[in-house]
Design a protein around this motif. Sequence first.
Motif, short mmCIF file in Angstrom:
data_model
loop_
_atom_site.label_atom_id
_atom_site.label_comp_id
_atom_site.label_asym_id
_atom_site.label_seq_id
_atom_site.Cartn_x
_atom_site.Cartn_y
_atom_site.Cartn_z
N MET A 46 83.83 29.74 6.44
CA MET A 46 82.89 30.62 7.14
C MET A 46 83.68 31.44 8.17
O MET A 46 84.53 30.89 8.87
N LEU A 47 83.37 32.71 8.26
CA LEU A 47 84.06 33.57 9.22
C LEU A 47 83.24 33.81 10.49
O LEU A 47 83.79 34.19 11.51
N PHE A 48 81.93 33.60 10.40
CA PHE A 48 81.06 33.78 11.56
C PHE A 48 80.05 32.66 11.60
O PHE A 48 79.52 32.24 10.58
N GLU A 49 79.76 32.19 12.81
CA GLU A 49 78.66 31.27 13.04
C GLU A 49 77.44 32.15 13.28
O GLU A 49 77.42 32.96 14.21
N ARG A 50 76.43 32.00 12.43
CA ARG A 50 75.26 32.87 12.51
C ARG A 50 74.04 32.10 13.00
O ARG A 50 73.77 31.01 12.55
N THR A 51 73.32 32.73 13.92
CA THR A 51 71.99 32.27 14.30
C THR A 51 71.09 33.50 14.22
O THR A 51 71.57 34.61 13.96
N THR A 52 69.82 33.31 14.48
CA THR A 52 68.92 34.47 14.43
C THR A 52 69.19 35.47 15.54
O THR A 52 68.82 36.63 15.44
N ARG A 53 69.87 35.02 16.58
CA ARG A 53 70.10 35.91 17.73
C ARG A 53 71.57 36.21 18.02
O ARG A 53 71.87 37.03 18.88
N SER A 54 72.47 35.55 17.35
CA SER A 54 73.88 35.80 17.67
C SER A 54 74.79 35.66 16.46
O SER A 54 74.42 35.07 15.44
N LEU A 55 75.95 36.22 16.60
CA LEU A 55 76.97 36.20 15.57
C LEU A 55 78.29 35.94 16.29
O LEU A 55 78.73 36.75 17.11
N THR A 103 84.44 32.70 13.98
CA THR A 103 85.08 31.39 13.95
C THR A 103 86.58 31.56 14.18
O THR A 103 87.10 32.68 14.22
N LEU A 104 87.28 30.46 14.30
CA LEU A 104 88.73 30.51 14.43
C LEU A 104 89.36 31.19 13.21
O LEU A 104 90.31 31.96 13.35
N ALA A 105 88.81 30.94 12.04
CA ALA A 105 89.32 31.58 10.81
C ALA A 105 89.19 33.10 10.91
O ALA A 105 90.08 33.83 10.48
N ALA A 106 88.09 33.58 11.48
CA ALA A 106 87.90 35.03 11.63
C ALA A 106 88.93 35.61 12.59
O ALA A 106 89.48 36.69 12.35
N LYS A 107 89.19 34.90 13.65
CA LYS A 107 90.18 35.38 14.62
C LYS A 107 91.57 35.45 13.99
O LYS A 107 92.33 36.37 14.26
N ARG A 108 91.88 34.48 13.16
CA ARG A 108 93.18 34.47 12.49
C ARG A 108 93.26 35.54 11.40
O ARG A 108 94.33 36.12 11.17
N LEU A 109 92.17 35.80 10.73
CA LEU A 109 92.15 36.79 9.65
C LEU A 109 92.22 38.22 10.17
O LEU A 109 92.76 39.09 9.49
N LEU A 167 83.89 37.50 0.62
CA LEU A 167 85.14 37.20 1.30
C LEU A 167 85.18 35.74 1.74
O LEU A 167 86.19 35.05 1.55
N GLU A 168 84.08 35.26 2.30
CA GLU A 168 84.02 33.85 2.72
C GLU A 168 84.18 32.91 1.52
O GLU A 168 84.88 31.90 1.61
N ASP A 169 83.57 33.25 0.41
CA ASP A 169 83.71 32.43 -0.80
C ASP A 169 85.16 32.42 -1.29
O ASP A 169 85.70 31.39 -1.67
N ALA A 170 85.80 33.59 -1.27
CA ALA A 170 87.19 33.69 -1.72
C ALA A 170 88.13 32.89 -0.83
O ALA A 170 89.08 32.27 -1.30
#
Length: 79
Positions: free
Chosen positions: A50-59, A62-68, A43-46
């Motif tokens: 990026m839809l989520f900022e990922r770290t080892t401890r959190s997800l 992003t603004l794009a995810a909120k809009r989608l 989905l992100e490639d399409a």
Amino acid sequence: MRINYDFGDLEAFLAIKETGSFHGAAQALNLSQSAVTRRLQKLEDALGTMLFERTTRSLKPTLAAKRLQARAEAILEDA
């Protein structure tokens, strides 16, 4: 314009956003965690973002995810 994602990809995105984790989304969708990850990457490639900022401890969405989110919910509801 060609759409390069499907309903499953949108379902995975919404499950990740709702549960806040890939593991929780995998459980909710009865899929493996790697399958959920692949669906989100597709989905992100399409979408070209990026839809989520990922770290080892959190997800974090992003603004794009909120809009989608609203669009994805409407598309799945209409289907």
